[in-house]
Write an enzyme that holds these catalytic residues in place. Structure first.
Site, PDB file in Angstrom:
ATOM      1  N   ASP A  69       0.826  -1.196   0.000  1.00  0.00           N
ATOM      2  CA  ASP A  69       0.000   0.000   0.000  1.00  0.00           C
ATOM      3  C   ASP A  69       0.871   1.261   0.000  1.00  0.00           C
ATOM      4  O   ASP A  69       0.365   2.375  -0.074  1.00  0.00           O
ATOM      5  CB  ASP A  69      -1.000   0.001   1.160  1.00  0.00           C
ATOM      6  CG  ASP A  69      -0.354  -0.017   2.536  1.00  0.00           C
ATOM      7  OD1 ASP A  69       0.893  -0.093   2.627  1.00  0.00           O
ATOM      8  OD2 ASP A  69      -1.102   0.033   3.537  1.00  0.00           O
ATOM      9  N   SER A  70       2.193   1.060   0.015  1.00  0.00           N
ATOM     10  CA  SER A  70       3.135   2.150  -0.231  1.00  0.00           C
ATOM     11  C   SER A  70       2.883   2.789  -1.584  1.00  0.00           C
ATOM     12  O   SER A  70       3.377   3.889  -1.861  1.00  0.00           O
ATOM     13  CB  SER A  70       4.571   1.632  -0.163  1.00  0.00           C
ATOM     14  OG  SER A  70       4.728   0.452  -0.936  1.00  0.00           O
ATOM     15  N   ASP A 108      -0.756  -6.177   0.090  1.00  0.00           N
ATOM     16  CA  ASP A 108      -1.163  -5.499   1.318  1.00  0.00           C
ATOM     17  C   ASP A 108      -2.674  -5.333   1.407  1.00  0.00           C
ATOM     18  O   ASP A 108      -3.343  -5.031   0.403  1.00  0.00           O
ATOM     19  CB  ASP A 108      -0.542  -4.091   1.378  1.00  0.00           C
ATOM     20  CG  ASP A 108       0.740  -4.053   2.186  1.00  0.00           C
ATOM     21  OD1 ASP A 108       0.945  -4.934   3.032  1.00  0.00           O
ATOM     22  OD2 ASP A 108       1.538  -3.124   1.969  1.00  0.00           O
ATOM     23  N   LYS A 138      -1.007  -9.318   3.400  1.00  0.00           N
ATOM     24  CA  LYS A 138      -0.271  -8.775   4.556  1.00  0.00           C
ATOM     25  C   LYS A 138      -1.132  -7.733   5.241  1.00  0.00           C
ATOM     26  O   LYS A 138      -1.741  -6.890   4.573  1.00  0.00           O
ATOM     27  CB  LYS A 138       1.057  -8.147   4.125  1.00  0.00           C
ATOM     28  CG  LYS A 138       1.860  -7.575   5.319  1.00  0.00           C
ATOM     29  CD  LYS A 138       3.268  -7.165   4.903  1.00  0.00           C
ATOM     30  CE  LYS A 138       3.299  -5.871   4.138  1.00  0.00           C
ATOM     31  NZ  LYS A 138       2.869  -4.702   4.970  1.00  0.00           N
ATOM     32  N   GLU A 140      -1.324  -5.084   8.915  1.00  0.00           N
ATOM     33  CA  GLU A 140      -0.525  -4.447   9.953  1.00  0.00           C
ATOM     34  C   GLU A 140      -1.169  -4.595  11.324  1.00  0.00           C
ATOM     35  O   GLU A 140      -2.394  -4.613  11.456  1.00  0.00           O
ATOM     36  CB  GLU A 140      -0.368  -2.953   9.642  1.00  0.00           C
ATOM     37  CG  GLU A 140       0.373  -2.666   8.360  1.00  0.00           C
ATOM     38  CD  GLU A 140       0.507  -1.174   8.077  1.00  0.00           C
ATOM     39  OE1 GLU A 140       1.010  -0.818   7.001  1.00  0.00           O
ATOM     40  OE2 GLU A 140       0.115  -0.353   8.946  1.00  0.00           O
ATOM     41  N   GLU A 207       9.330  -3.692  11.035  1.00  0.00           N
ATOM     42  CA  GLU A 207       9.707  -2.397  10.450  1.00  0.00           C
ATOM     43  C   GLU A 207      10.036  -1.371  11.518  1.00  0.00           C
ATOM     44  O   GLU A 207       9.297  -1.207  12.497  1.00  0.00           O
ATOM     45  CB  GLU A 207       8.581  -1.845   9.557  1.00  0.00           C
ATOM     46  CG  GLU A 207       8.928  -0.494   8.952  1.00  0.00           C
ATOM     47  CD  GLU A 207       7.935  -0.012   7.899  1.00  0.00           C
ATOM     48  OE1 GLU A 207       8.152   1.090   7.357  1.00  0.00           O
ATOM     49  OE2 GLU A 207       6.956  -0.731   7.634  1.00  0.00           O
TER      50      GLU A 207
END
Length: 309
Positions: A69-70, A108, A138, A140, A207
């Site tokens: 999602d970057s 993501d 993925k 978070e 991270e």
């Protein structure tokens, strides 16, 4: 009726025709990633968001491609990832999927696609598998995402966790800051990592945390860890493609190694093109067609020859 070996539908994995002289690449899978950890072999992960770069990353032998999602920052120009939607992620995942032959493809789950309930998380993950061609998702967060992870995994969808500096929590953290620097926060992160493993996550991104802590967590887990800004003690490393290639010469965080400085090269290429067009030096004779070619159908010159789209 037989199906040609290279036939595929929209969004499906491209399968080339068998060639006895060229061994086909061996796919990287969830079990093979676990085996790399057990054998002490480091795992390489790079982000990609389109077919062209995905093909290059895949051909380079990188183990995991992450459609991150970057993309909200490096593709859409936002200051964070919070405006990325599930539809955005599925679209970019489809683009990448079409080019990947070997690498394990992770996508993501964007902000607010899994936080409401475990049921919402499962539906969102299912869409990324069905519509995006993802092999894993993925998400978070630590303890607060455990039930969502458990629900997704129970449906047969592999989940990669992500703890430490989680970009979707940028407002909670007050910016993109290194996490878990004090003893209490470090212990919470350790417990989060163990909880995600117990919930069924097959790997974990660490991270923006101190290197000694990342090493301790990696050694305590049976699943692979992938670090970014977390030191060399992780089981693997990930970088955003644009950072690795030096495509943004304004962004130089400490944790990024720029393996090439492409911003200046690309800028000069565009400037050279514009200069030659204005000076009428491009196109030259070698880029033009003689009158005898006018009767040839446009398709005879091959894909990509005529025009930008």
């Amino acid at each position: 009726m037989s199906t040609p070996p290279n036939h595929r539908g929209p969004g499906e994995i491209p399968v080339p025709a068998p060639d006895a002289a060229t061994p086909q690449p061996k796919r990287v899978t969830v079990p093979s990633l676990g085996r790399l950890k057990r054998e002490g072999q480091a795992i390489a992960m790079v982000t990609a968001y389109d077919a062209t770069f995905a093909r290059l990353v895949d051909e380079a032998g990188v183990d995991i491609i992450l459609v991150g999602d970057s993309l909200g920052m490096v593709m859409q120009g936002h200051p964070h990832t919070l405006e990325v939607t599930l539809e955005h992620m599925a679209y970019h995942a489809r683009c990448v999927r079409r080019a990947v032959q070997r690498a394990h493809l992770v996508v993501d789950m964007p902000f607010m696609s899994y936080q409401v309930s475990p049921e919402q998380a499962l539906m969102s993950a299912g869409r990324l598998i069905q519509e995006g061609g993802a092999e894993a998702v993925k998400l978070e967060g630590g303890a607060r995402t455990v039930e969502a992870v458990r629900k997704i995994v129970s449906a047969g969808i592999p989940v990669m966790g992500h703890v430490g500096l989680t970009p979707q929590s940028v407002h909670e953290f007050g910016g993109f800051r290194v996490q878990a620097r004090d003893q209490d926060a470090a212990e919470r992160l350790r417990q989060d990592a163990l909880a995600l493993q117990d919930a069924g996550a097959y790997s974990l991104v660490l991270e923006g945390i101190p290197a000694p802590l990342a090493r301790q967590v990696s050694e305590a887990l049976a699943i692979p860890t992938i670090g970014i800004g977390a030191g060399v003690g992780c089981d693997g490393q990930v970088l955003v493609m644009q950072d690795l290639l030096g495509l943004d010469d304004r962004f130089k965080p400490r944790f990024v190694k720029r393996y090439v400085e492409l911003a200046g090269v690309v800028r000069e290429a565009f400037a050279s093109f514009a200069r030659e067009v204005r000076e009428r030096r491009f196109p030259g004779e070698e880029h033009s067609f003689a009158a005898a070619d006018a009767s040839r159908p446009a398709t005879s010159a091959g894909p990509g020859t005529y025009g930008p789209g």
